[in-house]
Design a protein around this motif. Structure first.
Motif, short mmCIF file in Angstrom:
data_model
loop_
_atom_site.label_atom_id
_atom_site.label_comp_id
_atom_site.label_asym_id
_atom_site.label_seq_id
_atom_site.Cartn_x
_atom_site.Cartn_y
_atom_site.Cartn_z
N HIS A 16 -17.06 27.44 -18.16
CA HIS A 16 -16.01 26.45 -18.46
C HIS A 16 -15.89 25.44 -17.32
CE1 HIS A 16 -12.37 24.87 -20.28
NE2 HIS A 16 -11.77 24.95 -19.09
N LYS A 17 -15.92 25.92 -16.10
CA LYS A 17 -15.81 25.01 -14.96
C LYS A 17 -17.02 24.06 -14.91
CE LYS A 17 -12.98 27.97 -12.00
NZ LYS A 17 -12.90 28.69 -10.71
N LYS A 18 -18.16 24.57 -15.30
CA LYS A 18 -19.36 23.73 -15.32
C LYS A 18 -19.22 22.61 -16.34
CE LYS A 18 -24.41 24.14 -15.58
NZ LYS A 18 -25.53 25.09 -15.80
N LYS A 19 -18.68 22.93 -17.53
CA LYS A 19 -18.46 21.91 -18.56
C LYS A 19 -17.47 20.86 -18.05
CE LYS A 19 -20.97 23.43 -22.02
NZ LYS A 19 -20.37 24.18 -23.13
N LEU A 20 -16.43 21.30 -17.38
CA LEU A 20 -15.45 20.35 -16.85
C LEU A 20 -16.07 19.46 -15.79
CD1 LEU A 20 -12.25 22.60 -16.47
CD2 LEU A 20 -12.62 20.75 -18.11
N TRP A 21 -16.95 20.03 -14.98
CA TRP A 21 -17.58 19.26 -13.91
C TRP A 21 -18.43 18.14 -14.49
CZ3 TRP A 21 -22.26 17.81 -11.87
CH2 TRP A 21 -22.27 17.42 -10.53
N TYR A 22 -19.18 18.44 -15.54
CA TYR A 22 -20.05 17.43 -16.13
C TYR A 22 -19.24 16.36 -16.88
CZ TYR A 22 -24.44 19.78 -15.05
OH TYR A 22 -25.51 20.32 -14.40
N LEU A 23 -18.05 16.76 -17.38
CA LEU A 23 -17.22 15.78 -18.09
C LEU A 23 -16.46 14.85 -17.14
CD1 LEU A 23 -15.73 17.95 -20.97
CD2 LEU A 23 -17.46 16.16 -21.15
N ASP A 24 -16.42 15.20 -15.87
CA ASP A 24 -15.75 14.35 -14.89
C ASP A 24 -16.60 13.10 -14.65
OD1 ASP A 24 -14.63 13.15 -12.63
OD2 ASP A 24 -13.94 15.08 -11.86
N GLU A 25 -16.01 11.91 -14.85
CA GLU A 25 -16.76 10.65 -14.73
C GLU A 25 -17.28 10.45 -13.31
OE1 GLU A 25 -14.21 7.56 -16.01
OE2 GLU A 25 -14.20 8.19 -18.13
N ASN A 26 -16.52 10.88 -12.33
CA ASN A 26 -16.97 10.73 -10.95
C ASN A 26 -18.21 11.56 -10.67
OD1 ASN A 26 -14.80 9.01 -10.38
ND2 ASN A 26 -13.47 10.76 -9.88
N ASN A 27 -18.22 12.77 -11.22
CA ASN A 27 -19.40 13.62 -11.01
C ASN A 27 -20.59 13.08 -11.78
OD1 ASN A 27 -17.90 15.36 -9.42
ND2 ASN A 27 -17.25 16.60 -11.18
N ALA A 28 -20.35 12.55 -12.98
CA ALA A 28 -21.45 12.01 -13.78
C ALA A 28 -22.05 10.79 -13.10
CB ALA A 28 -20.95 11.66 -15.17
N ALA A 29 -21.20 9.96 -12.49
CA ALA A 29 -21.72 8.76 -11.82
C ALA A 29 -22.52 9.10 -10.58
CB ALA A 29 -20.55 7.84 -11.45
N ALA A 30 -22.18 10.21 -9.97
CA ALA A 30 -22.89 10.60 -8.76
C ALA A 30 -24.26 11.18 -9.06
CB ALA A 30 -22.06 11.60 -7.97
N GLN A 31 -24.50 11.53 -10.29
CA GLN A 31 -25.79 12.12 -10.64
C GLN A 31 -26.86 11.04 -10.69
OE1 GLN A 31 -26.65 15.48 -11.26
NE2 GLN A 31 -24.68 15.67 -10.19
N PRO A 32 -28.06 11.26 -10.13
CA PRO A 32 -29.16 10.29 -10.23
C PRO A 32 -29.62 10.16 -11.67
CG PRO A 32 -29.95 12.34 -9.27
CD PRO A 32 -28.44 12.45 -9.36
N SER A 33 -29.95 8.91 -12.06
CA SER A 33 -30.39 8.67 -13.44
C SER A 33 -31.73 9.31 -13.73
CB SER A 33 -30.47 7.15 -13.71
OG SER A 33 -31.35 6.56 -12.78
#
Length: 201
Positions: free
Chosen positions: A168-185
């Motif tokens: 559940h925490k992993k799903k929340l982490w990926y749904l966070d826009e800040n975390n998604a933006a920090a991920q390399p394309s």
């Protein structure tokens, strides 16, 4: 001289045959006088004729007294056990009430958190639990909570455990826009491999 003989009553005289009251011999009344006041009272109450009968009555009285004391001790012990059980039950009940209160407070906190983390609270329609998804679709679920992120059926006992789970925490982490933006394309390309050097002749 002539011997002195006791005078005989003459049958013909008036009142000669009248019965003379016989006094009790000192031996017959002395056994009561030798008793204590308590034993004398018991002897008279039980109409004892001698010391032997009195001893029998005293033995019976002692047996009755012993039985009464034994019954009293038994009742006292029974009451003590009953009182102890009642105290233990009250202690356990207080502990249970504290645990229930604590659990209710934790549930309220978990429900507030769950609402923010994509967990939906279902409605009881009598025959089943139903929940409305964000897209307005109704589905039947297995418990009174449903995690729309993890597609997990939950209840009050499993709600907190699911919120704290890694998935559940992993799903929340990926749904966070800040975390998604920090991920390399895209992953960087691997460096080219240099051709092997020519071997000397």
């Amino acid at each position: 001289s002539y011997p002195n003989f006791p005078a005989r009553s003459t049958m013909g005289k008036k009142g000669a045959n009248k019965a003379v009251p016989v006094e009790a011999s000192p031996a017959e009344g002395s056994w009561l006088d030798a008793l204590t006041a308590e034993d004398r009272k018991l002897a008279q109450a039980c109409d004892c004729k001698n010391v032997h009968e009195l001893e029998l009555e005293k033995t019976k009285l002692a047996e009755r007294k012993a039985k009464a004391e034994a019954a009293q001790k038994k009742d006292l012990r029974k009451n003590e056990i009953k009182e102890w059980k009642e105290k233990e039950w009250a202690k356990e009940q207080r502990e249970k009430d504290r645990e229930d209160k604590k659990w209710q407070q934790e549930l309220i906190s978990a429900k507030a958190r769950a609402k923010k983390e994509g967990v939906l609270e279902a409605e009881d329609w009598g025959d089943a639990w139903w929940v409305q998804l964000p897209n307005k679709t109704w589905i039947d679920v297995q418990g009174n909570f449903y995690c729309s992120l993890c597609e997990k059926h939950l209840n009050e006992s499993s709600l907190q455990l699911h919120l704290d789970s890694k998935d559940h925490k992993k799903k929340l982490w990926y749904l966070d826009e800040n975390n998604a933006a920090a991920q390399p394309s895209a992953r960087p390309a691997a460096p080219p491999v240099a051709p092997p050097k020519a071997q000397p002749a």
